[in-house]
Write a protein that holds these residues in place. Structure first.
Motif, PDB file in Angstrom:
ATOM      1  N   LEU A  17      36.301   3.822   6.089  1.00 24.16           N
ATOM      2  CA  LEU A  17      36.156   2.404   6.395  1.00 24.16           C
ATOM      3  C   LEU A  17      35.881   2.149   7.877  1.00 24.16           C
ATOM      4  CD1 LEU A  17      38.961   0.826   4.185  1.00 24.16           C
ATOM      5  CD2 LEU A  17      36.487   0.640   3.874  1.00 24.16           C
ATOM      6  N   ILE A  18      36.513   2.933   8.752  1.00 22.45           N
ATOM      7  CA  ILE A  18      36.279   2.730  10.189  1.00 22.45           C
ATOM      8  C   ILE A  18      34.822   3.017  10.564  1.00 22.45           C
ATOM      9  CG2 ILE A  18      36.854   3.588  12.497  1.00 22.45           C
ATOM     10  CD1 ILE A  18      39.745   3.845  11.564  1.00 22.45           C
ATOM     11  N   PRO A  19      34.231   4.166  10.168  1.00 23.95           N
ATOM     12  CA  PRO A  19      32.805   4.361  10.442  1.00 23.95           C
ATOM     13  C   PRO A  19      31.920   3.322   9.771  1.00 23.95           C
ATOM     14  CG  PRO A  19      33.837   6.442   9.838  1.00 23.95           C
ATOM     15  CD  PRO A  19      34.842   5.368   9.565  1.00 23.95           C
ATOM     16  N   LEU A  20      32.283   2.905   8.559  1.00 25.35           N
ATOM     17  CA  LEU A  20      31.476   1.906   7.845  1.00 25.35           C
ATOM     18  C   LEU A  20      31.477   0.576   8.582  1.00 25.35           C
ATOM     19  CD1 LEU A  20      29.887   1.025   5.321  1.00 25.35           C
ATOM     20  CD2 LEU A  20      32.090   0.476   4.251  1.00 25.35           C
ATOM     21  N   ILE A  21      32.654   0.113   8.980  1.00 24.28           N
ATOM     22  CA  ILE A  21      32.751  -1.159   9.695  1.00 24.28           C
ATOM     23  C   ILE A  21      32.040  -1.066  11.045  1.00 24.28           C
ATOM     24  CG2 ILE A  21      34.357  -2.766  10.787  1.00 24.28           C
ATOM     25  CD1 ILE A  21      36.352  -2.056   8.537  1.00 24.28           C
ATOM     26  N   ALA A  22      32.191   0.078  11.723  1.00 25.03           N
ATOM     27  CA  ALA A  22      31.506   0.266  13.010  1.00 25.03           C
ATOM     28  C   ALA A  22      29.994   0.212  12.828  1.00 25.03           C
ATOM     29  CB  ALA A  22      31.919   1.602  13.630  1.00 25.03           C
ATOM     30  N   LEU A  23      29.492   0.822  11.747  1.00 22.54           N
ATOM     31  CA  LEU A  23      28.054   0.836  11.485  1.00 22.54           C
ATOM     32  C   LEU A  23      27.544  -0.567  11.174  1.00 22.54           C
ATOM     33  CD1 LEU A  23      25.652   2.805  11.194  1.00 22.54           C
ATOM     34  CD2 LEU A  23      26.193   2.951   8.754  1.00 22.54           C
ATOM     35  N   LEU A  47      26.718 -10.004   8.316  1.00 13.39           N
ATOM     36  CA  LEU A  47      28.168  -9.790   8.409  1.00 13.39           C
ATOM     37  C   LEU A  47      28.911 -10.488   7.274  1.00 13.39           C
ATOM     38  CD1 LEU A  47      28.602 -10.198  12.275  1.00 13.39           C
ATOM     39  CD2 LEU A  47      28.519  -8.064  10.963  1.00 13.39           C
ATOM     40  N   ILE A  48      28.443 -11.671   6.881  1.00 14.63           N
ATOM     41  CA  ILE A  48      29.085 -12.387   5.771  1.00 14.63           C
ATOM     42  C   ILE A  48      28.910 -11.621   4.466  1.00 14.63           C
ATOM     43  CG2 ILE A  48      28.959 -14.469   4.345  1.00 14.63           C
ATOM     44  CD1 ILE A  48      28.330 -16.044   6.877  1.00 14.63           C
ATOM     45  N   ARG A  49      27.700 -11.132   4.230  1.00 15.76           N
ATOM     46  CA  ARG A  49      27.460 -10.368   3.009  1.00 15.76           C
ATOM     47  C   ARG A  49      28.339  -9.130   2.944  1.00 15.76           C
ATOM     48  NH1 ARG A  49      20.921 -10.803   3.597  1.00 15.76           N
ATOM     49  NH2 ARG A  49      20.604 -12.729   2.387  1.00 15.76           N
ATOM     50  N   PHE A  50      28.439  -8.439   4.069  1.00 17.40           N
ATOM     51  CA  PHE A  50      29.279  -7.247   4.072  1.00 17.40           C
ATOM     52  C   PHE A  50      30.733  -7.601   3.773  1.00 17.40           C
ATOM     53  CE2 PHE A  50      32.213  -4.540   6.532  1.00 17.40           C
ATOM     54  CZ  PHE A  50      32.045  -3.361   5.813  1.00 17.40           C
ATOM     55  N   SER A  51      31.215  -8.668   4.373  1.00 18.71           N
ATOM     56  CA  SER A  51      32.609  -9.070   4.148  1.00 18.71           C
ATOM     57  C   SER A  51      32.857  -9.378   2.677  1.00 18.71           C
ATOM     58  CB  SER A  51      32.942 -10.286   5.014  1.00 18.71           C
ATOM     59  OG  SER A  51      32.768  -9.989   6.389  1.00 18.71           O
ATOM     60  N   LEU A 281      25.912   9.857  13.197  1.00 20.40           N
ATOM     61  CA  LEU A 281      27.297  10.308  13.098  1.00 20.40           C
ATOM     62  C   LEU A 281      28.081   9.443  12.117  1.00 20.40           C
ATOM     63  CD1 LEU A 281      29.685  12.057  14.005  1.00 20.40           C
ATOM     64  CD2 LEU A 281      30.038  10.443  15.905  1.00 20.40           C
ATOM     65  N   MET A 282      27.890   8.122  12.158  1.00 20.05           N
ATOM     66  CA  MET A 282      28.594   7.232  11.230  1.00 20.05           C
ATOM     67  C   MET A 282      28.190   7.526   9.790  1.00 20.05           C
ATOM     68  SD  MET A 282      30.631   5.539  13.161  1.00 20.05           S
ATOM     69  CE  MET A 282      30.637   7.006  14.189  1.00 20.05           C
ATOM     70  N   PHE A 283      26.914   7.725   9.566  1.00 18.83           N
ATOM     71  CA  PHE A 283      26.463   8.062   8.215  1.00 18.83           C
ATOM     72  C   PHE A 283      27.029   9.407   7.766  1.00 18.83           C
ATOM     73  CE2 PHE A 283      22.811   4.990   8.672  1.00 18.83           C
ATOM     74  CZ  PHE A 283      23.166   4.210   7.588  1.00 18.83           C
ATOM     75  N   PHE A 284      27.083  10.352   8.679  1.00 16.77           N
ATOM     76  CA  PHE A 284      27.643  11.662   8.349  1.00 16.77           C
ATOM     77  C   PHE A 284      29.103  11.538   7.913  1.00 16.77           C
ATOM     78  CE2 PHE A 284      30.208  15.261   9.863  1.00 16.77           C
ATOM     79  CZ  PHE A 284      29.713  16.267   9.048  1.00 16.77           C
ATOM     80  N   LEU A 285      29.883  10.759   8.641  1.00 14.01           N
ATOM     81  CA  LEU A 285      31.298  10.599   8.313  1.00 14.01           C
ATOM     82  C   LEU A 285      31.478   9.909   6.960  1.00 14.01           C
ATOM     83  CD1 LEU A 285      32.724   9.559  11.815  1.00 14.01           C
ATOM     84  CD2 LEU A 285      32.898  11.798  10.684  1.00 14.01           C
TER      85      LEU A 285
END
Length: 372
Positions: A17-23, A47-51, A281-285
């Protein structure tokens, strides 16, 4: 710390979740720049759609495994009927007939088929006796289930989505243990049939995309314009980029679709090589976590379902990055969690929600879950 942090929060898969939110937040910053330094029309809706979809993904974790298995075939039939409905009454946009207008909601059924094809094939192979896997009785039904939606999506026409459906399905078949020689034979047959498919199955504009991919410099102001401008934007970013909100290619409208298909080029121009490595890196994680979920699953259905969902996200990422760097034809595949678009966000968050649900099934079954 376990006593301080509430259990519902502590048990969330924060390593994903942390890499996903950062991305997603980084994508919001890029879309802010692509919108000319304004939250509207891209960044805020992104950002609204993601939330919203993150909440829905969290709700998906509460669904029981037996209910998901029960849902597989009905979901496939419903989405297949929706694809047929697109051919009959679908809305036309950009020269393609891909959407169904349902009042305030505009639905693209082909996007739903990407995770659904993984679900139905995981259900099919999980219920198949192991002795039948290396026989034709395991490949013919699966091939039909993949082929029908692919043909309907190709008729829209939407080559990129059709390839995504096929890729997800084939990965599940491979993970199910079908003989390797079948895949090699299928690859050889595909190479032989490719010229026929190119001249008979592809629309003229799709054929132009292939020719442009092979030689974009032959028509830099015409068919090769997208790839040429994307390469210029990425290359001009250098090591650290031109600076946030200072991208000339996107701001001066040289780069087409800077907020959707070519959002990575928009990012690379302003954030450079460092920004690109951060995205990778975020996608890798995220993908690493998803693959560990698949490996940790203790039943065949969960392993196939998780592996297929990871493959679906990977296809989006790989094809988009290859496309913007001129390593693949332009096929209209957005970059997950960064590109502006509700359909792409919906599909990829369904994949994330499914992986979160599988991880919860594993933990509830007495496994330790994923600690890294």
């Amino acid at each position: 710390m376990s006593g301080i942090i509430p259990a519902p929060i502590a048990r969330q898969p924060w390593q994903m979740l942390i890499p996903l939110i950062a991305l997603v937040c980084f994508g919001g910053a890029v879309l802010y720049s692509a919108g000319g330094g304004h939250m509207q029309p891209y960044a805020l809706s992104h950002l609204i759609r993601f939330s919203v979809f993150l909440v829905l993904a969290s709700v998906m974790t509460l669904v029981r495994k037996d209910f998901v298995q029960l849902l597989a075939y009905p979901a496939y039939i419903i989405v297949l009927l929706l694809l047929l409905a697109v051919e009959a009454v679908g809305a036309i946009g950009g020269g393609s007939q891909r959407w169904i207008n349902l009042g305030p909601l505009v639905l693209q059924p082909s996007e739903l088929m990407k995770p659904v094809i993984v679900l139905v094939l995981a259900r099919f192979y999980a219920s198949l006796p192991s002795g039948m896997v290396p026989t034709w009785r395991s490949i013919v039904p699966a091939g039909a289930m993949i082929g029908m939606p692919m043909l309907l999506v190709l008729a829209q026409p939407d080559l990129g989505t059709a390839l995504a459906i096929g890729f997800g399905g084939v990965v599940v078949m491979f993970l199910a243990g079908l003989p390797l020689r079948w895949f090699i034979g299928g690859g050889i047959a595909g190479i032989i049939a490719a010229p026929i498919a190119f001249f008979v199955g592809l629309k003229p504009y799709q054929q132009k995309r292939v020719f442009t991919f092979l030689d974009p410099e032959s028509d830099p102001l015409g068919d090769g314009y997208h790839i040429t401008q994307s390469k210029i934007a990425i290359g001009s970013g250098g090591l650290s980029g031109k600076g946030f909100n200072n991208g000339s290619q996107s701001h001066l409208n040289y780069l087409p679709e800077p907020h959707t298909d070519f959002v990575f080029a928009t990012m690379a121009e302003e954030w450079g090589f460092i920004g690109g490595m951060f995205v990778l890196l975020m996608f890798f994680l995220i993908l690493r976590w998803g693959w560990k979920v698949a490996l940790s699953s203790q039943d065949r259905f969960s392993r196939l379902l998780a592996g297929g969902m990871v493959a679906t996200i990977f296809f989006y990422v790989a094809i988009n990055l290859m496309m913007v760097m001129g390593l693949a034809p332009v096929v209209g595949i957005p970059l997950p969690f960064m590109s502006h678009g509700g359909s792409s966000m919906m599909t990829n968050m369904i994949c994330i929600g499914t992986l979160m649900a599988i991880n919860r099934w594993t933990v509830k079954a007495g496994r330790s879950g994923l600690s890294t």
